[in-house]
Design an enzyme around this catalytic site. Structure first.
Site, PDB file in Angstrom:
ATOM      1  N   LEU A  32     -17.816  -4.109  -1.768  1.00  0.00           N
ATOM      2  CA  LEU A  32     -16.919  -3.526  -2.775  1.00  0.00           C
ATOM      3  C   LEU A  32     -15.835  -2.654  -2.159  1.00  0.00           C
ATOM      4  O   LEU A  32     -16.066  -1.963  -1.166  1.00  0.00           O
ATOM      5  CB  LEU A  32     -17.752  -2.715  -3.771  1.00  0.00           C
ATOM      6  CG  LEU A  32     -18.888  -3.510  -4.432  1.00  0.00           C
ATOM      7  CD1 LEU A  32     -19.692  -2.623  -5.375  1.00  0.00           C
ATOM      8  CD2 LEU A  32     -18.359  -4.731  -5.171  1.00  0.00           C
ATOM      9  N   HIS A  33     -14.654  -2.712  -2.757  1.00  0.00           N
ATOM     10  CA  HIS A  33     -13.529  -1.881  -2.332  1.00  0.00           C
ATOM     11  C   HIS A  33     -12.978  -1.148  -3.550  1.00  0.00           C
ATOM     12  O   HIS A  33     -13.521  -1.265  -4.659  1.00  0.00           O
ATOM     13  CB  HIS A  33     -12.461  -2.734  -1.640  1.00  0.00           C
ATOM     14  CG  HIS A  33     -12.068  -3.957  -2.425  1.00  0.00           C
ATOM     15  ND1 HIS A  33     -11.425  -3.874  -3.641  1.00  0.00           N
ATOM     16  CD2 HIS A  33     -12.244  -5.278  -2.185  1.00  0.00           C
ATOM     17  CE1 HIS A  33     -11.195  -5.084  -4.101  1.00  0.00           C
ATOM     18  NE2 HIS A  33     -11.705  -5.965  -3.247  1.00  0.00           N
ATOM     19  N   HIS A  36     -12.720  -2.931  -6.953  1.00  0.00           N
ATOM     20  CA  HIS A  36     -13.949  -2.996  -7.756  1.00  0.00           C
ATOM     21  C   HIS A  36     -14.238  -1.629  -8.386  1.00  0.00           C
ATOM     22  O   HIS A  36     -14.623  -1.535  -9.549  1.00  0.00           O
ATOM     23  CB  HIS A  36     -15.155  -3.379  -6.889  1.00  0.00           C
ATOM     24  CG  HIS A  36     -15.047  -4.717  -6.234  1.00  0.00           C
ATOM     25  ND1 HIS A  36     -14.793  -4.866  -4.894  1.00  0.00           N
ATOM     26  CD2 HIS A  36     -15.172  -5.977  -6.731  1.00  0.00           C
ATOM     27  CE1 HIS A  36     -14.764  -6.146  -4.575  1.00  0.00           C
ATOM     28  NE2 HIS A  36     -14.988  -6.850  -5.672  1.00  0.00           N
ATOM     29  N   GLN A  60     -19.838 -21.347  -6.010  1.00  0.00           N
ATOM     30  CA  GLN A  60     -18.371 -21.267  -6.032  1.00  0.00           C
ATOM     31  C   GLN A  60     -17.749 -21.411  -4.636  1.00  0.00           C
ATOM     32  O   GLN A  60     -16.548 -21.288  -4.490  1.00  0.00           O
ATOM     33  CB  GLN A  60     -17.896 -19.989  -6.726  1.00  0.00           C
ATOM     34  CG  GLN A  60     -18.154 -18.691  -5.993  1.00  0.00           C
ATOM     35  CD  GLN A  60     -17.811 -17.483  -6.857  1.00  0.00           C
ATOM     36  OE1 GLN A  60     -18.534 -17.107  -7.764  1.00  0.00           O
ATOM     37  NE2 GLN A  60     -16.677 -16.850  -6.567  1.00  0.00           N
ATOM     38  N   GLN A 167      -8.782 -16.984 -12.259  1.00  0.00           N
ATOM     39  CA  GLN A 167     -10.171 -16.732 -12.670  1.00  0.00           C
ATOM     40  C   GLN A 167     -10.204 -15.981 -14.001  1.00  0.00           C
ATOM     41  O   GLN A 167     -10.951 -16.341 -14.927  1.00  0.00           O
ATOM     42  CB  GLN A 167     -10.871 -15.927 -11.573  1.00  0.00           C
ATOM     43  CG  GLN A 167     -12.204 -15.321 -11.978  1.00  0.00           C
ATOM     44  CD  GLN A 167     -12.940 -14.683 -10.812  1.00  0.00           C
ATOM     45  OE1 GLN A 167     -13.534 -15.375  -9.999  1.00  0.00           O
ATOM     46  NE2 GLN A 167     -12.920 -13.365 -10.719  1.00  0.00           N
ATOM     47  N   SER A 199      -8.939  -6.922  -0.950  1.00  0.00           N
ATOM     48  CA  SER A 199      -9.807  -8.098  -1.067  1.00  0.00           C
ATOM     49  C   SER A 199     -10.972  -7.909  -0.110  1.00  0.00           C
ATOM     50  O   SER A 199     -10.791  -7.364   0.993  1.00  0.00           O
ATOM     51  CB  SER A 199      -9.025  -9.356  -0.665  1.00  0.00           C
ATOM     52  OG  SER A 199      -9.914 -10.396  -0.344  1.00  0.00           O
ATOM     53  N   ARG A 201     -12.187 -10.074   1.597  1.00  0.00           N
ATOM     54  CA  ARG A 201     -11.936 -10.919   2.776  1.00  0.00           C
ATOM     55  C   ARG A 201     -10.949 -10.279   3.757  1.00  0.00           C
ATOM     56  O   ARG A 201     -10.781 -10.797   4.864  1.00  0.00           O
ATOM     57  CB  ARG A 201     -11.442 -12.304   2.346  1.00  0.00           C
ATOM     58  CG  ARG A 201     -12.532 -13.126   1.664  1.00  0.00           C
ATOM     59  CD  ARG A 201     -12.104 -14.565   1.433  1.00  0.00           C
ATOM     60  NE  ARG A 201     -13.225 -15.398   1.032  1.00  0.00           N
ATOM     61  CZ  ARG A 201     -13.484 -15.773  -0.223  1.00  0.00           C
ATOM     62  NH1 ARG A 201     -12.690 -15.397  -1.201  1.00  0.00           N
ATOM     63  NH2 ARG A 201     -14.531 -16.519  -0.501  1.00  0.00           N
TER      64      ARG A 201
HETATM   65  O1  PAF Z   1     -14.396 -12.400  -8.507  1.00  0.00           O
HETATM   66  C1  PAF Z   1     -15.540 -12.466  -7.999  1.00  0.00           C
HETATM   67  O2  PAF Z   1     -15.968 -11.618  -7.217  1.00  0.00           O
HETATM   68  C2  PAF Z   1     -16.440 -13.631  -8.371  1.00  0.00           C
HETATM   69  O3  PAF Z   1     -15.703 -14.808  -8.521  1.00  0.00           O
HETATM   70  C3  PAF Z   1     -17.318 -13.369  -9.616  1.00  0.00           C
HETATM   71  C4  PAF Z   1     -16.471 -13.191 -10.843  1.00  0.00           C
HETATM   72  C5  PAF Z   1     -18.164 -12.129  -9.375  1.00  0.00           C
HETATM   73  C6  PAF Z   1     -18.251 -14.552  -9.847  1.00  0.00           C
HETATM   74  O4  PAF Z   1     -19.102 -14.773  -8.774  1.00  0.00           O
END
Ligand code: PAF
Length: 292
Positions: A32-33, A36, A60, A167, A199, A201
């Protein structure tokens, strides 16, 4: 409070709902950053009980993507969300969420290249554009896990960062189409001081790559400035973004200007359109966007 089984968290949330509590929910994959954290803080202000899930969702990720290497930093994550006001954390194991996942995990393969029987949620059309074009199956995996998490956590409100704009739209569509009584709230992109969108990443990049990654926000801002100065031609605006990113060695996947609800490309850019971009900086896939 931390729960990791479906039955425990369902019981807990059902009892809170019986007492009239408004439940908000922030789904995450951890690492988390501040982006979030901002979602959790907003949820804290707008509800009685804040639930956060931390789950790296295998369905995913494509076969050559970073599921195995995705950073897992549970202890730090728990500290951050506690400070931000989270009440309940849901941290299931993969087999708790996907009891038939054994075979795929053991073979270290995506379900896309194996004929595994399962029920998935699919979004047609809008899952084929932008990121969906380059990550087949990705949004089916996202929608499936998010619907499962909604069914488990039973939220009144849910919060998503607008960096993952496609998304957010697909989840809003799913909620509407499947008649879920959940308010989906999109929250602003959080950026570092120099403009890089936060992000999980970003931590994959070297110092040198991180400098080059600024190219994405630079490209978006240049497109927006040119639009403000009167340029409406989609091709010219896109060309501007493409040349900035290629000068900075970004391996570009797309630069698109689309309607912000339908995600269909526009011929002439207009106010409220979405400019969305994606590309690789080294091996790190980055996305970013801006509204005109
Ligand atoms: O955005 C994300 O971190 C993911 O796509 C989510 C919404 C938690 C689903 O795994």
């Amino acid at each position: 409070m931390k729960e990791s089984t479906v039955s425990e968290i369902k019981d807990l949330i059902l009892s809170l709902k019986k007492n009239g509590k408004i439940i908000s929910f922030v789904p995450t994959m951890g690492n988390l950053h501040q982006g979030h954290v901002s979602l959790v803080e907003r949820a804290r202000k707008e509800s009685d009980i804040v639930v956060v899930s931390i789950f790296v969702n295998p369905t995913q990720f494509g076969p050559n993507e970073d599921f195995n290497n995705y950073p897992r930093t549970l202890d730090e994550d728990l500290k951050k969300i506690k400070e931000a006001g989270c009440d309940i954390v849901f941290t299931p194991e993969v087999l708790e969420m996907y009891p038939t996942e054994n075979e795929r995990l053991n073979n270290n393969k995506s379900e896309l290249d194996k004929n595994i029987s399962r029920t998935m949620v699919s979004a047609f059309q809008k899952n084929k554009v932008l990121c969906g074009k380059f990550r087949p199956g990705h949004f089916d995996g996202v929608l499936t896990i998010v619907l499962k998490l909604f069914n488990i956590c039973m939220p009144d409100k849910t919060y998503f960062g607008l960096k993952d704009y496609q998304q957010y739209i697909l989840i809003k569509d799913m909620v509407k189409m499947l008649n879920l009584d959940i308010e989906v709230i999109g929250c602003p992109i959080i950026r570092d001081k120099d403009g890089l969108a936060l992000s999980s990443r970003n931590s994959y990049m070297s110092v040198e790559q991180r400098k080059k990654a600024l190219s994405l926000s630079k490209a978006l801002n240049s497109i927006k400035n040119a639009f403000k100065e009167g340029e409406k031609d989609n091709k010219k605006l896109k060309g501007l973004g493409l040349s900035i990113m290629s000068d900075d060695d970004i391996n570009i996947q797309y630069v698109e200007i689309v309607d912000s609800e339908t995600l269909i490309p526009v011929r002439e850019a207009g106010e409220g359109n979405l400019v969305a971009i994606a590309g690789y900086c080294g091996n790190t896939r980055l996305i970013d966007n801006i509204i005109l």
